[in-house]
Design an enzyme around this catalytic site. Structure first.
Site, PDB file in Angstrom:
ATOM      1  N   ILE A 246       0.855  -1.188   0.000  1.00 26.57           N
ATOM      2  CA  ILE A 246       0.000   0.000   0.000  1.00 26.57           C
ATOM      3  C   ILE A 246       0.891   1.238   0.000  1.00 26.57           C
ATOM      4  CG2 ILE A 246      -1.807   1.279   1.194  1.00 26.57           C
ATOM      5  CD1 ILE A 246      -2.783  -1.391   0.162  1.00 26.57           C
ATOM      6  N   HIS A 247       0.985   1.862  -1.153  1.00 26.45           N
ATOM      7  CA  HIS A 247       1.721   3.117  -1.299  1.00 26.45           C
ATOM      8  C   HIS A 247       0.708   4.183  -1.719  1.00 26.45           C
ATOM      9  CE1 HIS A 247       1.724   2.449  -5.699  1.00 26.45           C
ATOM     10  NE2 HIS A 247       1.921   1.182  -5.364  1.00 26.45           N
ATOM     11  N   ALA A 248       1.144   5.300  -2.234  1.00 26.81           N
ATOM     12  CA  ALA A 248       0.252   6.432  -2.501  1.00 26.81           C
ATOM     13  C   ALA A 248      -0.894   6.089  -3.452  1.00 26.81           C
ATOM     14  CB  ALA A 248       1.051   7.614  -3.043  1.00 26.81           C
TER      15      ALA A 248
ATOM     16  N   GLU B 101      -2.601  -3.149 -10.358  1.00 30.42           N
ATOM     17  CA  GLU B 101      -1.179  -2.883 -10.576  1.00 30.42           C
ATOM     18  C   GLU B 101      -0.447  -4.043 -11.270  1.00 30.42           C
ATOM     19  OE1 GLU B 101       0.041   0.407  -7.329  1.00 30.42           O
ATOM     20  OE2 GLU B 101       0.595  -1.645  -6.853  1.00 30.42           O
TER      21      GLU B 101
END
Length: 88
Positions: free
Chosen positions: A14-16, A87
């Site tokens: 979980i990134h931006a 992703e």
């Protein structure tokens, strides 16, 4: 109240971008949304809260929804995790 455990399966965790996708879904939900990692519980509608979890690949989270559209909210959020945040 409804809850379900999910495992982060996208390699970047979980990134931006995934956090922004979570908040985008959450903005139209009337129910409260919480995400738990271990003993930490954050507001699932807060991008900063989501980012502070530091949730990496393979991390297990507990998604909790509570309110009038809790079932639909939980299903939408779980679908997002299952899609690997589009992703991969």
């Amino acid at each position: 109240m409804m809850q379900q455990r999910v495992t982060i399966s996208n390699r970047a965790g979980i990134h931006a971008r995934p956090a922004a996708l979570l908040v985008e879904i959450a903005k139209d939900i009337k129910s409260s949304i919480y995400i738990e990692k271990g003993s930490d519980r954050i507001n699932g509608k807060s991008i900063m809260g989501i980012l502070t979890l530091g949730a990496a690949y393979g991390t297990e989270l507990n998604i909790i929804t509570e309110g009038e559209d809790e079932k639909e909210a939980l299903e939408a959020i779980v679908r997002l995790f299952e899609s690997k945040f589009s992703e991969e």
